[in-house]
Motif scaffolding. Sequence first.
Motif, short mmCIF file in Angstrom:
data_model
loop_
_atom_site.label_atom_id
_atom_site.label_comp_id
_atom_site.label_asym_id
_atom_site.label_seq_id
_atom_site.Cartn_x
_atom_site.Cartn_y
_atom_site.Cartn_z
N THR A 180 -5.47 6.27 16.29
CA THR A 180 -6.93 6.24 16.16
C THR A 180 -7.30 5.49 14.88
O THR A 180 -6.47 5.29 13.99
CB THR A 180 -7.51 7.67 16.09
N GLN A 181 -8.56 5.11 14.80
CA GLN A 181 -9.08 4.46 13.59
C GLN A 181 -8.88 5.37 12.38
O GLN A 181 -8.52 4.90 11.29
CB GLN A 181 -10.57 4.15 13.78
N THR A 182 -9.06 6.67 12.57
CA THR A 182 -8.89 7.63 11.47
C THR A 182 -7.44 7.63 10.98
O THR A 182 -7.20 7.70 9.76
CB THR A 182 -9.30 9.04 11.93
N ASP A 183 -6.47 7.58 11.91
CA ASP A 183 -5.06 7.53 11.51
C ASP A 183 -4.81 6.38 10.55
O ASP A 183 -4.15 6.53 9.51
CB ASP A 183 -4.16 7.35 12.75
N GLU B 257 -7.07 4.68 8.73
CA GLU B 257 -7.84 4.82 7.47
C GLU B 257 -7.20 5.80 6.51
O GLU B 257 -7.36 5.69 5.29
CB GLU B 257 -9.27 5.25 7.80
N GLU B 258 -6.47 6.78 7.04
CA GLU B 258 -5.87 7.80 6.18
C GLU B 258 -4.53 7.39 5.59
O GLU B 258 -3.97 8.13 4.77
CB GLU B 258 -5.71 9.10 6.99
#
Length: 397
Positions: free
Chosen positions: A314-317, A319-320
Amino acid sequence: MIHTYREYFNRNFTRDKYVSFLQMLGKDYPPVSIRFAETPIFIPEDLKNQLIEAGEEIIKLIKQPDFKTLTENSIPKEWTVPNENDHPHFLAFDFGISKDEKGRLVPRLIEMQGFPSLFGFQLHLADTYKEVFELNNLADFSPFFNGIDQQEYIALLKKVILGPYAPEEVALMDIDAPNQKTAIDFFVTAKHLGVRILSLTDIFKENGQLFYKEQGKKIRLRRIYNRLIFDEVSTQQDLFKISFDPREPVDVEWITHPNWFYRISKYTMPFLKNEFVPETRFLNTIASIPADLENYVLKPLFSFAGMGVIIDVTQTDIEEIADPENWILQRKVNYEPVVKSPDGYVKAEIRLLYIWPDGEEPQLCINLARLSRGKMIGVRYNADFDWVGGTVGLMAQ
């Protein structure tokens, strides 16, 4: 994958034969904790030829004069080992079996290693399949490439691992060698070569040289057939104090030198551009995140056995991730279920295993294979299924 052989095997398969297979596989060896598949893979000629071609494309890159420059940043500074040689002695390339738009079986590169794999055990595994399931009644099957036979293969292993030294001067070394999940490979190798199986703490240093004790006698080590992965020892570095620190100068020959574990790895994949390699980029070089992230997988550079891999990205993965320079984003390989089991088809992966003697060319010798029903192909991710696990590809001669 070869219909006639597969039908013969499945028709004659019984659970009792599989139990006998496991018993024979482990006879005279320590217990094995990983799962082995009920069947070998029957590799068809066209797929075999593609695998050979795909391996040759990778080796072209590794043999480039600037390869060490390309991979200069692959080795973590805290794990650099001195006295690196010109090339690795072992190569392992993992290919997922997929299908192209015309329905042809094709290999797609998943991962690669400049590090030993189960070079001893795969020979034993193939022989056991052939004997228990009576496959030599069907065809002259071999796990070997390029027309080599078992005797030539063992001679090549001896040449590269022992070199000019006596077997007692060479050790197969790991952090806790007798208790590793794949320790059976260590014992098969020792059976054929006579090398010692030593844990890191069995070895001690005196005046820049390495020794171990056997029946009270101090024996000098000249070569280490290295199976130690630094990831496994990174949290146990106190062990170096009672043994030796590989990062300090020591008078020993490495087979293979530890630096090659990093040079030939996931780090190498973004430099490969051919039909057998899925699009792969370092995460820190990507200007814009692909809109179809569901078609990609995110992998940490410095891990092994599938640890840390994010399948459903995911995009969150992204970004983190605090250290994007240590990750790659790779287009997913769509494994095609190609091996017929009694209750459906399972996915397959084939690892090509090369031996590279000093002063010679790398030689494709034998293979390792895995069958899977899960999202991840490794044996640890398929422990609760049947007709999955470690196996070997057999080719009709």
